[in-house]
Design a protein around this motif. Structure first.
Motif, PDB file in Angstrom:
ATOM      1  N   GLU A 235       1.185  -5.290   8.387  1.00  0.00           N
ATOM      2  CA  GLU A 235      -0.129  -5.195   7.746  1.00  0.00           C
ATOM      3  C   GLU A 235      -0.161  -5.665   6.289  1.00  0.00           C
ATOM      4  O   GLU A 235      -1.235  -5.791   5.709  1.00  0.00           O
ATOM      5  CB  GLU A 235      -0.618  -3.743   7.801  1.00  0.00           C
ATOM      6  CG  GLU A 235      -0.795  -3.231   9.206  1.00  0.00           C
ATOM      7  CD  GLU A 235      -1.035  -1.731   9.263  1.00  0.00           C
ATOM      8  OE1 GLU A 235      -1.696  -1.295  10.216  1.00  0.00           O
ATOM      9  OE2 GLU A 235      -0.555  -1.006   8.367  1.00  0.00           O
ATOM     10  N   SER A 236       0.985  -5.954   5.705  1.00  0.00           N
ATOM     11  CA  SER A 236       1.041  -6.332   4.296  1.00  0.00           C
ATOM     12  C   SER A 236       0.182  -7.551   3.967  1.00  0.00           C
ATOM     13  O   SER A 236      -0.355  -7.666   2.879  1.00  0.00           O
ATOM     14  CB  SER A 236       2.493  -6.582   3.892  1.00  0.00           C
ATOM     15  OG  SER A 236       2.567  -7.001   2.560  1.00  0.00           O
ATOM     16  N   ILE A 237       0.020  -8.449   4.897  1.00  0.00           N
ATOM     17  CA  ILE A 237      -0.758  -9.676   4.676  1.00  0.00           C
ATOM     18  C   ILE A 237      -2.268  -9.413   4.718  1.00  0.00           C
ATOM     19  O   ILE A 237      -3.058 -10.222   4.236  1.00  0.00           O
ATOM     20  CB  ILE A 237      -0.350 -10.764   5.711  1.00  0.00           C
ATOM     21  CG1 ILE A 237      -0.884 -12.131   5.322  1.00  0.00           C
ATOM     22  CG2 ILE A 237      -0.837 -10.396   7.110  1.00  0.00           C
ATOM     23  CD1 ILE A 237      -0.175 -12.765   4.182  1.00  0.00           C
ATOM     24  N   PHE A 238      -2.683  -8.283   5.261  1.00  0.00           N
ATOM     25  CA  PHE A 238      -4.110  -8.024   5.486  1.00  0.00           C
ATOM     26  C   PHE A 238      -4.933  -8.035   4.195  1.00  0.00           C
ATOM     27  O   PHE A 238      -6.007  -8.618   4.143  1.00  0.00           O
ATOM     28  CB  PHE A 238      -4.325  -6.704   6.217  1.00  0.00           C
ATOM     29  CG  PHE A 238      -3.912  -6.706   7.672  1.00  0.00           C
ATOM     30  CD1 PHE A 238      -3.391  -7.824   8.284  1.00  0.00           C
ATOM     31  CD2 PHE A 238      -4.044  -5.557   8.427  1.00  0.00           C
ATOM     32  CE1 PHE A 238      -3.008  -7.818   9.628  1.00  0.00           C
ATOM     33  CE2 PHE A 238      -3.675  -5.531   9.777  1.00  0.00           C
ATOM     34  CZ  PHE A 238      -3.158  -6.665  10.367  1.00  0.00           C
ATOM     35  N   THR A 239      -4.438  -7.371   3.145  1.00  0.00           N
ATOM     36  CA  THR A 239      -5.230  -7.344   1.901  1.00  0.00           C
ATOM     37  C   THR A 239      -5.251  -8.721   1.246  1.00  0.00           C
ATOM     38  O   THR A 239      -6.209  -9.062   0.564  1.00  0.00           O
ATOM     39  CB  THR A 239      -4.707  -6.295   0.901  1.00  0.00           C
ATOM     40  OG1 THR A 239      -3.373  -6.612   0.524  1.00  0.00           O
ATOM     41  CG2 THR A 239      -4.806  -4.886   1.478  1.00  0.00           C
ATOM     42  N   TRP A 240      -4.206  -9.502   1.447  1.00  0.00           N
ATOM     43  CA  TRP A 240      -4.167 -10.869   0.913  1.00  0.00           C
ATOM     44  C   TRP A 240      -5.311 -11.692   1.513  1.00  0.00           C
ATOM     45  O   TRP A 240      -6.050 -12.348   0.797  1.00  0.00           O
ATOM     46  CB  TRP A 240      -2.804 -11.498   1.222  1.00  0.00           C
ATOM     47  CG  TRP A 240      -2.572 -12.833   0.590  1.00  0.00           C
ATOM     48  CD1 TRP A 240      -2.125 -13.073  -0.674  1.00  0.00           C
ATOM     49  CD2 TRP A 240      -2.753 -14.111   1.189  1.00  0.00           C
ATOM     50  NE1 TRP A 240      -2.018 -14.433  -0.893  1.00  0.00           N
ATOM     51  CE2 TRP A 240      -2.399 -15.094   0.239  1.00  0.00           C
ATOM     52  CE3 TRP A 240      -3.185 -14.537   2.444  1.00  0.00           C
ATOM     53  CZ2 TRP A 240      -2.461 -16.456   0.497  1.00  0.00           C
ATOM     54  CZ3 TRP A 240      -3.250 -15.896   2.703  1.00  0.00           C
ATOM     55  CH2 TRP A 240      -2.890 -16.834   1.728  1.00  0.00           C
ATOM     56  N   PHE A 241      -5.441 -11.644   2.828  1.00  0.00           N
ATOM     57  CA  PHE A 241      -6.565 -12.346   3.469  1.00  0.00           C
ATOM     58  C   PHE A 241      -7.912 -11.777   3.028  1.00  0.00           C
ATOM     59  O   PHE A 241      -8.846 -12.516   2.762  1.00  0.00           O
ATOM     60  CB  PHE A 241      -6.457 -12.246   5.000  1.00  0.00           C
ATOM     61  CG  PHE A 241      -5.484 -13.211   5.606  1.00  0.00           C
ATOM     62  CD1 PHE A 241      -5.614 -14.583   5.444  1.00  0.00           C
ATOM     63  CD2 PHE A 241      -4.415 -12.750   6.374  1.00  0.00           C
ATOM     64  CE1 PHE A 241      -4.714 -15.483   6.022  1.00  0.00           C
ATOM     65  CE2 PHE A 241      -3.516 -13.627   6.953  1.00  0.00           C
ATOM     66  CZ  PHE A 241      -3.668 -14.981   6.775  1.00  0.00           C
ATOM     67  N   ALA A 242      -8.009 -10.464   2.965  1.00  0.00           N
ATOM     68  CA  ALA A 242      -9.291  -9.817   2.639  1.00  0.00           C
ATOM     69  C   ALA A 242      -9.719 -10.066   1.204  1.00  0.00           C
ATOM     70  O   ALA A 242     -10.916 -10.023   0.899  1.00  0.00           O
ATOM     71  CB  ALA A 242      -9.198  -8.316   2.917  1.00  0.00           C
TER      72      ALA A 242
ATOM     73  N   ASN B 193       1.975   0.227   9.209  1.00  0.00           N
ATOM     74  CA  ASN B 193       3.084  -0.655   9.519  1.00  0.00           C
ATOM     75  C   ASN B 193       3.136  -1.758   8.461  1.00  0.00           C
ATOM     76  O   ASN B 193       2.606  -2.846   8.670  1.00  0.00           O
ATOM     77  CB  ASN B 193       2.900  -1.248  10.922  1.00  0.00           C
ATOM     78  CG  ASN B 193       4.034  -2.142  11.338  1.00  0.00           C
ATOM     79  OD1 ASN B 193       4.900  -2.493  10.539  1.00  0.00           O
ATOM     80  ND2 ASN B 193       4.035  -2.535  12.597  1.00  0.00           N
ATOM     81  N   PRO B 194       3.752  -1.480   7.296  1.00  0.00           N
ATOM     82  CA  PRO B 194       3.740  -2.434   6.187  1.00  0.00           C
ATOM     83  C   PRO B 194       4.243  -3.835   6.541  1.00  0.00           C
ATOM     84  O   PRO B 194       3.720  -4.828   6.048  1.00  0.00           O
ATOM     85  CB  PRO B 194       4.637  -1.788   5.127  1.00  0.00           C
ATOM     86  CG  PRO B 194       4.551  -0.327   5.424  1.00  0.00           C
ATOM     87  CD  PRO B 194       4.436  -0.235   6.925  1.00  0.00           C
ATOM     88  N   GLU B 195       5.243  -3.918   7.392  1.00  0.00           N
ATOM     89  CA  GLU B 195       5.784  -5.233   7.757  1.00  0.00           C
ATOM     90  C   GLU B 195       4.712  -6.113   8.400  1.00  0.00           C
ATOM     91  O   GLU B 195       4.626  -7.301   8.135  1.00  0.00           O
ATOM     92  CB  GLU B 195       6.977  -5.065   8.698  1.00  0.00           C
ATOM     93  CG  GLU B 195       7.761  -6.347   8.904  1.00  0.00           C
ATOM     94  CD  GLU B 195       9.047  -6.097   9.658  1.00  0.00           C
ATOM     95  OE1 GLU B 195       9.243  -6.754  10.692  1.00  0.00           O
ATOM     96  OE2 GLU B 195       9.847  -5.254   9.209  1.00  0.00           O
TER      97      GLU B 195
END
Length: 146
Positions: free
Chosen positions: A133-140, A129-131
């Protein structure tokens, strides 16, 4: 050498490719859930003037890059379909100039740089679900959150 779904990660010090080791990190927290998350720690020596972390992208691949920096964060992300890969390091360090490339990051260390190490975080996720989950790699990929 770290192999990612988008290509190998290559490290250059003063334009000379270097071998490096990396450490696997937790892939989930309250802010993210990613497929893989690693760190690369680079000790700063007196003669180090330039560091490049490059994603060795297949020349036939259609990959989009996007600068996603924030306060005290230097970060670039790469997208191919629903796959997102982010590379981040501490930003706004006095004496470090940050440049973003189509395939990575380029840091120039000036004489007034007074740091002992640079830490790069790399995280990727094949998003369902890109809308959302897109922020997940930014935090990680933000080393300031560890």
């Amino acid at each position: 050498m770290l192999k990612t779904p988008l290509g190998n990660i290559r490290l250059f010090e003063n334009n000379i490719e270097k071998k490096y080791s990396y450490k696997s990190l937790n892939v989930n927290s309250k802010n993210y859930l990613v497929d893989k998350r690693i760190s690369i720690t680079l000790k700063i020596t007196q003669n180090l003037e330039n560091v490049k972390l490059i994603l060795d992208i297949d020349e036939n691949a259609v990959i989009k890059s996007e600068i996603e920096s924030g306060e005290d964060l230097s970060l670039i992300s790469f997208f191919k379909g629903n796959l997102k890969l982010s590379i981040g390091t501490v930003g706004d360090i006095t004496g470090v100039d940050y440049f973003y490339l189509d395939n990575g990051m380029d840091l120039t260390l000036n004489k007034e740089t007074n740091i002992k190490e640079l830490i790069f975080y790399i995280a990727w996720l094949n998003m369902e679900n890109p809308e959302e989950e897109s922020i997940f790699t930014w935090f990680a990929a933000d080393p300031t959150l560890d």
